[in-house]
Enzyme design. Structure first.
Site, mmCIF file in Angstrom:
data_model
loop_
_atom_site.group_PDB
_atom_site.id
_atom_site.type_symbol
_atom_site.label_atom_id
_atom_site.label_comp_id
_atom_site.label_asym_id
_atom_site.label_seq_id
_atom_site.Cartn_x
_atom_site.Cartn_y
_atom_site.Cartn_z
ATOM 1 N N ILE A 30 0.737 -1.296 0.051
ATOM 2 C CA ILE A 30 -0.177 -0.001 -0.115
ATOM 3 C C ILE A 30 0.738 1.359 -0.034
ATOM 4 O O ILE A 30 0.428 2.230 -0.403
ATOM 5 C CB ILE A 30 -0.762 0.066 1.312
ATOM 6 N N ASN A 84 11.458 -8.447 7.111
ATOM 7 C CA ASN A 84 11.677 -7.848 8.413
ATOM 8 C C ASN A 84 11.343 -8.895 9.419
ATOM 9 O O ASN A 84 10.099 -9.450 9.198
ATOM 10 C CB ASN A 84 11.034 -6.473 8.450
ATOM 11 N N HIS A 97 5.634 -12.181 5.784
ATOM 12 C CA HIS A 97 5.376 -11.733 4.264
ATOM 13 C C HIS A 97 6.814 -11.398 3.881
ATOM 14 O O HIS A 97 7.453 -11.140 4.592
ATOM 15 C CB HIS A 97 4.360 -10.426 4.332
HETATM 16 P P1 5GP Z 1 6.775 -4.946 7.466
HETATM 17 O O1 5GP Z 1 7.137 -3.412 8.007
HETATM 18 O O2 5GP Z 1 6.326 -5.666 8.473
HETATM 19 O O3 5GP Z 1 8.125 -5.498 6.909
HETATM 20 O O4 5GP Z 1 5.868 -4.659 6.116
HETATM 21 C C1 5GP Z 1 4.350 -4.612 6.112
HETATM 22 C C2 5GP Z 1 4.297 -3.819 4.911
HETATM 23 O O5 5GP Z 1 2.848 -3.911 4.859
HETATM 24 C C3 5GP Z 1 4.594 -2.235 4.706
HETATM 25 O O6 5GP Z 1 5.611 -2.222 3.718
HETATM 26 C C4 5GP Z 1 3.232 -1.594 4.517
HETATM 27 O O7 5GP Z 1 3.152 -0.674 3.752
HETATM 28 C C5 5GP Z 1 2.294 -2.848 4.075
HETATM 29 N N1 5GP Z 1 1.054 -2.601 4.429
HETATM 30 C C6 5GP Z 1 0.284 -2.464 5.519
HETATM 31 N N2 5GP Z 1 -0.689 -2.356 5.733
HETATM 32 C C7 5GP Z 1 -1.251 -2.745 4.601
HETATM 33 C C8 5GP Z 1 -2.671 -2.843 3.936
HETATM 34 O O8 5GP Z 1 -3.702 -2.853 4.547
HETATM 35 N N3 5GP Z 1 -2.435 -3.194 2.452
HETATM 36 C C9 5GP Z 1 -1.454 -3.430 1.610
HETATM 37 N N4 5GP Z 1 -1.263 -3.724 0.640
HETATM 38 N N5 5GP Z 1 -0.174 -3.377 2.363
HETATM 39 C C10 5GP Z 1 -0.219 -2.923 3.621
#
Ligand code: 5GP
Ligand code: ZN
Length: 107
Positions: A30, A84, A97
């Site tokens: 997003i 991460n 993810h």
């Molecule tokens: P992390 O920081 O946990 O490695 O990555 C989480 C990722 O999920 C972030 O890059 C953030 O932009 C993305 N993200 C968080 N909420 C949503 C959402 O509701 N939809 C989508 N498509 N991405 C999301």
């Protein structure tokens, strides 16, 4: 469970879907930080990639295969696949993810 990626897998929250297999889905981040930024996510809930590796290695292989296929489709061939793991490492969503990122989109 109040997990945003479980809700996306269940279709309860919209996402820009890029691909899907039996075990995994992929959708656009997003808040993209590179010209290509796709998240590859196991359909079943695991807290992080280490839990996924120990508890469902087939699903991890499937996730890497889906991410690699999408990277080949959407980049010129050079990409990163990053996970991460833990708050201090920048993890904000505690459903495993991988981030597929590339500075060189195909078109
Ligand atoms: P992390 O920081 O946990 O490695 O990555 C989480 C990722 O999920 C972030 O890059 C953030 O932009 C993305 N993200 C968080 N909420 C949503 C959402 O509701 N939809 C989508 N498509 N991405 C999301
Ligand atoms: Zn989840």
């Amino acid at each position: 469970m109040d997990c945003i990626f479980c809700k996306i897998v269940a279709g309860e929250i919209p996402a820009s879907l890029m691909g899907e297999t039996e075990h995994s889905i992929a959708f656009k981040d997003i808040s993209p930080r590179q010209p290509v930024h796709i998240l590859v996510v196991p359909k079943n809930h695991h807290t992080n990639v280490a839990d996924l590796a120990f508890n469902d290695p087939d699903a991890l292989v499937d996730l890497v295969q889906l991410g690699s296929k999408l990277a080949a489709e959407h980049s010129k061939g050079s990409f990163r696949l990053s996970f991460n793991t833990g708050t201090e490492a920048g993890q904000t969503v505690f459903h495993a993810h991988g981030h597929i990122t590339s500075t060189t989109p195909k078109n």
